[in-house]
Design a protein around this motif. Structure first.
Motif, short mmCIF file in Angstrom:
data_model
loop_
_atom_site.label_atom_id
_atom_site.label_comp_id
_atom_site.label_asym_id
_atom_site.label_seq_id
_atom_site.Cartn_x
_atom_site.Cartn_y
_atom_site.Cartn_z
N GLU A 93 -32.43 -5.06 -50.12
CA GLU A 93 -32.25 -4.08 -49.04
C GLU A 93 -31.25 -4.59 -48.00
O GLU A 93 -30.42 -3.82 -47.52
N SER A 94 -31.34 -5.87 -47.64
CA SER A 94 -30.51 -6.39 -46.55
C SER A 94 -29.36 -7.28 -47.02
O SER A 94 -28.44 -7.55 -46.25
N GLY A 95 -29.40 -7.77 -48.27
CA GLY A 95 -28.39 -8.69 -48.75
C GLY A 95 -28.51 -10.05 -48.08
O GLY A 95 -29.35 -10.25 -47.19
N LYS A 101 -25.68 -6.58 -50.74
CA LYS A 101 -26.88 -5.77 -50.52
C LYS A 101 -26.83 -4.49 -51.34
O LYS A 101 -25.75 -3.99 -51.66
N PRO A 103 -28.94 -1.37 -50.59
CA PRO A 103 -30.01 -0.68 -49.86
C PRO A 103 -30.61 0.44 -50.71
O PRO A 103 -29.88 1.26 -51.24
N ARG A 106 -34.16 2.53 -47.34
CA ARG A 106 -33.74 3.41 -46.22
C ARG A 106 -33.07 4.69 -46.73
O ARG A 106 -33.46 5.78 -46.29
N PRO A 107 -32.12 4.61 -47.69
CA PRO A 107 -31.53 5.85 -48.19
C PRO A 107 -32.58 6.77 -48.84
O PRO A 107 -32.51 7.99 -48.69
#
Lengths: 135, 136
Positions: A93-95, A101, A103, A106-107
């Motif tokens: 998610e954050s890399g 990353k 993600p 969130r998407p």
């Protein structure tokens, strides 16, 4: 793991509170199918390697904290190499400075949020009309 | 707007790469950042985008311990009126970087439909007036 807040249901809660019903049970009944929609969207958007991470998402038991009834999308377990799935989800998610990353939480939540809110509203309407019919 | 985001990051004077984690790896000796858009929030009308907002993240990797880069980036985003939230701060034990992650939103005017002019609008309005007249 993912905190997703839906607002705008105060009127429903007020209406339920005025009736002699178990408000907490009604909220759970209204929210659970919407939470299931959110988790399914996240799973569908999860990058699949071994599939361990996709199967690691689950809904936590509903909790009631000072009248705020909620559930959470959480991640459990380890993959076949012994890496915690929570760590994998966070890294994807954050890399990191060494890893691109991707993600996916969130998407997915952005995509499903409106539909989930509408589902909660529909469920509240059904619950309230059912209560009135009984009364 | 997207250009404002790029301008804000340029304004910081810090090294940033767009989607370039491979480029970022080349910069791994020093503090550096990566920005990337990853999804949209849209308002649809007439089978087209009427409004579109691009959402994405800015990641900054810093070994400098005072948080000056963080403050610098946030000040630039505020200056250029880019809505953002600090999503996470993580420490990478293996590299010694503090990893700041912001989620930003920018209005995307380039890929939306032209201002909505519905060719049937006048006709629709006339019908409405007729209905109002008929039914009082």
């Amino acid at each position: 793991m993912a905190k997703i807040t839906f607002d705008g249901f105060d009127d429903y809660i007020k209406e339920l509170t005025g009736l002699e019903v178990n408000v907490e049970a009604a909220i759970k009944e209204a929210v659970y199918p919407a939470a299931a929609m959110v988790i399914e969207e996240i799973k569908a958007n999860t990058p699949v390697d071994s599939g361990d991470l996709q199967n690691a998402f689950y809904l936590k038991k509903f909790e009631d904290k000072e009248g705020y009834v909620y559930t959470k999308v959480d991640v459990w377990g380890y993959d076949e190499k012994g890496v915690p799935n929570m760590l994998k989800a966070r890294a994807l998610e954050s890399g990191t400075s060494r890893m691109t990353k991707r993600p996916f939480i969130r998407p997915a939540v952005n995509r499903v949020k409106s539909a989930a809110e509408a589902e909660i509203g529909r469920n509240f309407d059904q619950i309230i009309s059912r209560i009135f019919k009984k009364g | 707007m997207w250009d404002d985001l790029v301008a804000a990051l340029t304004y910081t004077g810090l090294p940033f790469a767009h989607f370039g984690w491979s480029k970022a790896a080349d910069m791994s000796a020093c503090d550096h950042g990566v920005y990337a858009e990853d999804n949209e929030k849209a308002l649809y009308a007439n089978n087209a985008h009427a409004e579109r907002v691009l959402e994405g993240t800015i990641d900054f990797y810093s070994r400098e311990g005072t948080g000056a880069a963080k403050r610098n980036i946030e000040a630039a985003l505020t200056l250029y009126k880019i809505p953002y939230r600090l999503n996470s701060i993580q420490y990478e034990e293996d590299t010694g970087f503090v990893h700041y992650e912001w989620v930003f939103e920018v209005l995307d005017r380039e890929n939306v439909s032209a201002p909505m002019v519905d060719p049937d609008y006048e006709q629709f309005e006339d019908v409405t007036e007729e209905l109002l007249y008929t039914h009082g």
